[in-house]
Design a protein around this motif. Structure first.
Motif, PDB file in Angstrom:
ATOM      1  N   TYR A   1      52.412  -7.618   7.425  1.00  0.00           N
ATOM      2  CA  TYR A   1      53.096  -7.923   8.632  1.00  0.00           C
ATOM      3  C   TYR A   1      54.684  -7.984   8.583  1.00  0.00           C
ATOM      4  O   TYR A   1      55.030  -8.751   7.561  1.00  0.00           O
ATOM      5  N   THR A   2      55.295  -7.462   9.405  1.00  0.00           N
ATOM      6  CA  THR A   2      56.644  -7.557   9.390  1.00  0.00           C
ATOM      7  C   THR A   2      57.210  -8.360  10.884  1.00  0.00           C
ATOM      8  O   THR A   2      56.954  -8.028  11.929  1.00  0.00           O
ATOM      9  N   ILE A   3      57.666  -9.684  10.647  1.00  0.00           N
ATOM     10  CA  ILE A   3      58.066 -10.431  11.517  1.00  0.00           C
ATOM     11  C   ILE A   3      59.769 -10.748  11.670  1.00  0.00           C
ATOM     12  O   ILE A   3      60.065 -10.958  10.867  1.00  0.00           O
ATOM     13  N   ARG A   4      60.332  -9.926  12.754  1.00  0.00           N
ATOM     14  CA  ARG A   4      61.623 -10.263  12.883  1.00  0.00           C
ATOM     15  C   ARG A   4      62.175 -11.094  13.838  1.00  0.00           C
ATOM     16  O   ARG A   4      61.716 -11.042  14.893  1.00  0.00           O
ATOM     17  N   ASN A   5      62.854 -11.865  13.302  1.00  0.00           N
ATOM     18  CA  ASN A   5      63.265 -13.188  13.962  1.00  0.00           C
ATOM     19  C   ASN A   5      65.063 -13.509  13.945  1.00  0.00           C
ATOM     20  O   ASN A   5      65.417 -14.101  13.062  1.00  0.00           O
TER      21      ASN A   5
ATOM     22  N   LYS B   1      51.399 -14.159  -4.870  1.00  0.00           N
ATOM     23  CA  LYS B   1      50.504 -15.299  -4.128  1.00  0.00           C
ATOM     24  C   LYS B   1      49.195 -14.818  -4.002  1.00  0.00           C
ATOM     25  O   LYS B   1      48.972 -14.075  -3.151  1.00  0.00           O
ATOM     26  N   THR B   2      48.186 -15.456  -4.724  1.00  0.00           N
ATOM     27  CA  THR B   2      46.883 -14.989  -4.410  1.00  0.00           C
ATOM     28  C   THR B   2      45.960 -15.870  -3.653  1.00  0.00           C
ATOM     29  O   THR B   2      44.826 -15.533  -3.343  1.00  0.00           O
ATOM     30  N   ASP B   3      46.511 -17.126  -3.448  1.00  0.00           N
ATOM     31  CA  ASP B   3      45.816 -18.060  -2.562  1.00  0.00           C
ATOM     32  C   ASP B   3      45.530 -17.664  -1.199  1.00  0.00           C
ATOM     33  O   ASP B   3      46.689 -17.613  -0.537  1.00  0.00           O
ATOM     34  N   GLN B   4      44.373 -17.445  -0.598  1.00  0.00           N
ATOM     35  CA  GLN B   4      44.282 -16.873   0.570  1.00  0.00           C
ATOM     36  C   GLN B   4      44.803 -17.894   1.726  1.00  0.00           C
ATOM     37  O   GLN B   4      45.392 -17.671   2.585  1.00  0.00           O
ATOM     38  N   ALA B   5      44.568 -19.151   1.558  1.00  0.00           N
ATOM     39  CA  ALA B   5      45.144 -20.284   2.627  1.00  0.00           C
ATOM     40  C   ALA B   5      46.628 -20.220   2.727  1.00  0.00           C
ATOM     41  O   ALA B   5      47.118 -20.340   3.627  1.00  0.00           O
ATOM     42  N   GLU B   6      47.173 -20.199   1.584  1.00  0.00           N
ATOM     43  CA  GLU B   6      48.284 -20.273   1.371  1.00  0.00           C
ATOM     44  C   GLU B   6      49.113 -18.900   1.893  1.00  0.00           C
ATOM     45  O   GLU B   6      50.042 -19.201   2.755  1.00  0.00           O
ATOM     46  N   ARG B   7      48.697 -17.719   1.791  1.00  0.00           N
ATOM     47  CA  ARG B   7      49.090 -16.533   2.369  1.00  0.00           C
ATOM     48  C   ARG B   7      48.887 -16.712   3.889  1.00  0.00           C
ATOM     49  O   ARG B   7      49.873 -16.515   4.750  1.00  0.00           O
ATOM     50  N   ASN B   8      47.642 -17.317   4.579  1.00  0.00           N
ATOM     51  CA  ASN B   8      47.608 -17.421   5.751  1.00  0.00           C
ATOM     52  C   ASN B   8      48.468 -18.278   6.716  1.00  0.00           C
ATOM     53  O   ASN B   8      49.006 -17.880   7.532  1.00  0.00           O
ATOM     54  N   GLU B   9      48.843 -19.334   5.753  1.00  0.00           N
ATOM     55  CA  GLU B   9      49.695 -20.375   6.359  1.00  0.00           C
ATOM     56  C   GLU B   9      51.050 -19.944   6.546  1.00  0.00           C
ATOM     57  O   GLU B   9      51.908 -20.030   7.318  1.00  0.00           O
TER      58      GLU B   9
ATOM     59  N   HIS C   1      55.803 -18.058   9.959  1.00  0.00           N
ATOM     60  CA  HIS C   1      56.769 -17.310  10.031  1.00  0.00           C
ATOM     61  C   HIS C   1      56.471 -16.724  11.801  1.00  0.00           C
ATOM     62  O   HIS C   1      57.570 -16.465  12.314  1.00  0.00           O
ATOM     63  N   LEU C   2      55.335 -16.587  12.133  1.00  0.00           N
ATOM     64  CA  LEU C   2      55.020 -16.141  13.341  1.00  0.00           C
ATOM     65  C   LEU C   2      55.396 -17.316  14.347  1.00  0.00           C
ATOM     66  O   LEU C   2      56.019 -16.924  15.284  1.00  0.00           O
ATOM     67  N   HIS C   3      55.067 -18.617  14.034  1.00  0.00           N
ATOM     68  CA  HIS C   3      55.530 -19.618  14.781  1.00  0.00           C
ATOM     69  C   HIS C   3      57.057 -19.847  14.904  1.00  0.00           C
ATOM     70  O   HIS C   3      57.435 -20.441  16.020  1.00  0.00           O
TER      71      HIS C   3
ATOM     72  N   ALA D   1      51.756 -20.044  22.255  1.00  0.00           N
ATOM     73  CA  ALA D   1      52.167 -18.561  21.861  1.00  0.00           C
ATOM     74  C   ALA D   1      51.955 -18.162  20.661  1.00  0.00           C
ATOM     75  O   ALA D   1      51.338 -16.818  20.617  1.00  0.00           O
ATOM     76  N   THR D   2      51.887 -18.874  19.858  1.00  0.00           N
ATOM     77  CA  THR D   2      51.423 -18.466  18.173  1.00  0.00           C
ATOM     78  C   THR D   2      50.131 -18.158  18.365  1.00  0.00           C
ATOM     79  O   THR D   2      49.658 -17.076  17.706  1.00  0.00           O
ATOM     80  N   PHE D   3      49.160 -19.037  18.990  1.00  0.00           N
ATOM     81  CA  PHE D   3      47.903 -18.727  19.182  1.00  0.00           C
ATOM     82  C   PHE D   3      47.549 -17.543  19.785  1.00  0.00           C
ATOM     83  O   PHE D   3      46.649 -16.660  19.260  1.00  0.00           O
ATOM     84  N   VAL D   4      48.203 -17.267  20.974  1.00  0.00           N
ATOM     85  CA  VAL D   4      47.838 -15.991  21.584  1.00  0.00           C
ATOM     86  C   VAL D   4      48.307 -14.655  20.979  1.00  0.00           C
ATOM     87  O   VAL D   4      47.178 -13.916  20.738  1.00  0.00           O
ATOM     88  N   LEU D   5      49.285 -14.667  20.196  1.00  0.00           N
ATOM     89  CA  LEU D   5      49.755 -13.703  19.441  1.00  0.00           C
ATOM     90  C   LEU D   5      48.791 -13.405  18.303  1.00  0.00           C
ATOM     91  O   LEU D   5      48.337 -12.363  18.038  1.00  0.00           O
ATOM     92  N   SER D   6      48.596 -14.410  17.693  1.00  0.00           N
ATOM     93  CA  SER D   6      47.541 -14.563  16.508  1.00  0.00           C
ATOM     94  C   SER D   6      46.108 -13.627  16.718  1.00  0.00           C
ATOM     95  O   SER D   6      45.659 -13.091  15.844  1.00  0.00           O
ATOM     96  N   ASN D   7      45.712 -13.774  17.750  1.00  0.00           N
ATOM     97  CA  ASN D   7      44.480 -13.108  18.087  1.00  0.00           C
ATOM     98  C   ASN D   7      44.477 -11.678  18.444  1.00  0.00           C
ATOM     99  O   ASN D   7      43.763 -11.077  18.418  1.00  0.00           O
ATOM    100  N   ILE D   8      45.929 -11.286  18.533  1.00  0.00           N
ATOM    101  CA  ILE D   8      45.953  -9.832  18.861  1.00  0.00           C
ATOM    102  C   ILE D   8      46.362  -9.074  17.470  1.00  0.00           C
ATOM    103  O   ILE D   8      46.037  -7.963  17.110  1.00  0.00           O
ATOM    104  N   LEU D   9      47.051  -9.754  16.495  1.00  0.00           N
ATOM    105  CA  LEU D   9      47.541  -9.397  15.383  1.00  0.00           C
ATOM    106  C   LEU D   9      46.559  -9.242  14.300  1.00  0.00           C
ATOM    107  O   LEU D   9      46.650  -9.871  13.231  1.00  0.00           O
TER     108      LEU D   9
END
Length: 362
Positions: free
Chosen positions: A178-182, A196-204, A209-211, A219-227
Motif C-alpha cells: 500500500y502507498t498512502i499519499r497524504n 516488522k514481522t508482527d501481523q497485528a502491528e503491521r495491520n495497525e 495511515h489510512l485513517h 470512511a476508513t472502514f469503507v475504504l478498508s473493505n475495498i483495499l
C-alpha cells in the motif's frame, strides 16, 4: 519440448535419451520416467491426448494423468519429486495442425482485442468495468465491479483503538503493498514496515495511515473493505473470449499450479526468462485524496495461463504476462457517512504480452 502434434508412428511427446532412466509398456504405450532436463514436456493438453489414447487401449490410462502417474510409479518402484513422465504411442494423438491453425486456436482463447501476430507475438489491451458472464463471481450474468462491491458490504470488523477496518482488510493489510499519499507525506507499507514481522502491528500501522488520510472513522472502514485482494479477483475474472464466454486468467504464484516446474516467460524474439510470480502479492495499491473524494489506483503485473494452470495453445509452457491497472473514485461525503458510493466506477485495463513457441510462427 511440449510439442504434441504428432505423425503416425512417431512420438506423441518428444523423448530425449538423457531423461530415459526407466521405461516400460503400459496399456500399449511406451513410457519413460526420469528427471526433467529443462521443464517437463507433459502439460494438460497432453493429458487429454493421453486420455484419448488410453480409452482406445483398454482404459488403462483413461482417467488421465493421476492414474498414469500411479501406474508408472508402481512399475518403476515409486515416485520421485524430480521425475516426470514421457509417453510414446503408436497412434496419432492429435491431427497435425499448421502453425496458422495453432495461432488461430490460441487467438480463440484470448479476449477479442488481444491479437496473435504471424510471428506468434501476443499483444493488445482488454478494458472492462465488470465481471464476465459465467465467471465464479458473476455467474448467470455479467456484473459491474461497482455492482458487486455495493452488493457485498463488510460482514465483520476489527478495531484498533478508535479505528475499525473490515475483516478482509485484517487478512490483507499486513501483507499487501500500500502507498498512502497524504499531502506531503507518503507511507509505503513494504518500505516503511520492513523488518516488522508482527501481523497485528503491521495491520495497525496501515490502518493508522489510512485513517490519517480520511480523518473519519466511517470512511476508513469503507475504504478498508475495498483495499483487499478481491480487486485482484475482479481483474482475473474480467475477461471474455470472442464468444463472450468468461475466460479465467488467474494469477500464478511461485511454485503454484505446476509443482516442481520452473515457471518462465518467453519474450518476443524467443528468449525465455525464469520468473517467480507473486500472484496477488504483486498488487500495488495507491490511495490519495482528490478534493473531498478518495482515489484508489491498483497496478499489478502478473503471470498467468488459461485457468491458472493449463497451457494455452502453442505456448509450450510459457506464461502470459499481464499488466493490469484499475482505477476508481469513491465519493468522500458518502464514505464519511459509512456508505460506499462511486464518483467514477471501477474500471480496469489489462495489457497482454507473450510469445508462442518458435515452431508456430510463419
Amino acid at each position: 519440448m511440449s510439442h504434441i502434434e504428432g505423425r503416425r508412428g512417431t512420438t506423441a511427446l518428444l523423448l530425449t535419451e538423457t531423461v530415459q532412466t526407466q521405461a516400460g509398456a503400459i496399456g500399449g504405450a511406451h513410457v519413460a520416467v526420469g528427471p526433467a532436463v529443462h521443464r517437463p514436456p507433459l502439460h494438460t493438453r497432453a493429458f487429454r491426448s493421453v486420455q484419448s489414447f488410453g480409452r482406445s487401449a483398454g482404459g488403462v490410462i483413461a482417467s488421465g494423468y493421476r492414474s498414469l502417474r500411479d501406474a508408472v510409479g508402481a512399475r518403476v518402484g515409486g515416485h520421485h519429486a524430480n521425475n516426470h513422465i514421457y509417453i510414446e504411442t503408436p497412434v496419432v494423438p492429435e491431427i497435425l495442425r499448421t502453425p496458422a491453425e495453432v495461432r488461430a486456436a490460441l487467438s480463440a482463447q484470448l479476449p477479442p482485442t488481444v491479437t496473435v501476430s504471424e510471428t506468434g507475438e501476443i499483444s493488445g489491451k482488454w478494458e472492462t468495468n465488470g465481471l464476465a458472464k459465467g465467471s465464479p463471481l458473476a455467474q448467470e450474468k455479467s456484473k459491474s465491479f461497482a455492482e458487486v462491491l455495493l452488493a457485498n458490504p463488510p460482514k465483520n470488523e476489527k478495531a484498533y483503538g478508535d479505528i475499525k477496518i473490515s475483516g478482509q482488510a485484517q487478512s490483507d493489510f499486513y501483507r499487501m503493498n500500500y502507498t498512502i499519499r497524504n499531502g506531503e507525506k507518503t507511507f509505503n507499507s513494504i518500505r516503511d514496515l520492513e523488518g516488522k514481522t508482527d501481523q497485528a502491528e503491521r495491520n495497525e500501522s496501515v490502518a493508522n495511515h489510512l485513517h490519517g488520510l480520511t480523518q473519519n472513522r466511517e470512511a476508513t472502514f469503507v475504504l478498508s473493505n475495498i483495499l483487499t485482494q478481491q480487486l485482484g479477483s475482479f481483474i482475473s475474472y474480467g475477461y471474455e473470449d470472442n464468444n463472450k464466454n468468461a475466460v479465467n486468467f488467474s494469477p500464478l504464484g511461485q511454485g503454484q499450479g505446476k509443482t516442481g516446474i520452473d515457471l518462465f516467460f518467453r519474450q518476443p524474439g524467443g528468449e525465455e526468462i525464469a520468473v517467480a510470480p507473486k500472484a496477488m502479492g504483486g498488487m500495488e495499491f495507491n490511495i490519495f485524496k482528490e478534493g473531498d473524494d478518495f482515489k484508489v489506483d491498483v497496478d499489478w503485473e502478473y503471470f498467468a495461463s488459461k485457468a491458472g494452470m493449463e497451457d494455452l495453445e502453442g505456448m509450450d509452457g510459457s506464461l502470459l504476462k499481464i499488466n493490469a491497472h484499475m482505477t476508481m473514485t469513491i465519493d468522500g461525503l458518502s464514505a464519511n457517512q459509512g456508505v460506499l458510493a462511486f464518483k467514477e466506477e471501477p474500471r480496469a485495463t489489462m495489457d497482454f504480452h507473450g510469445q508462442m513457441a518458435t515452431q508456430y510462427s510463419s
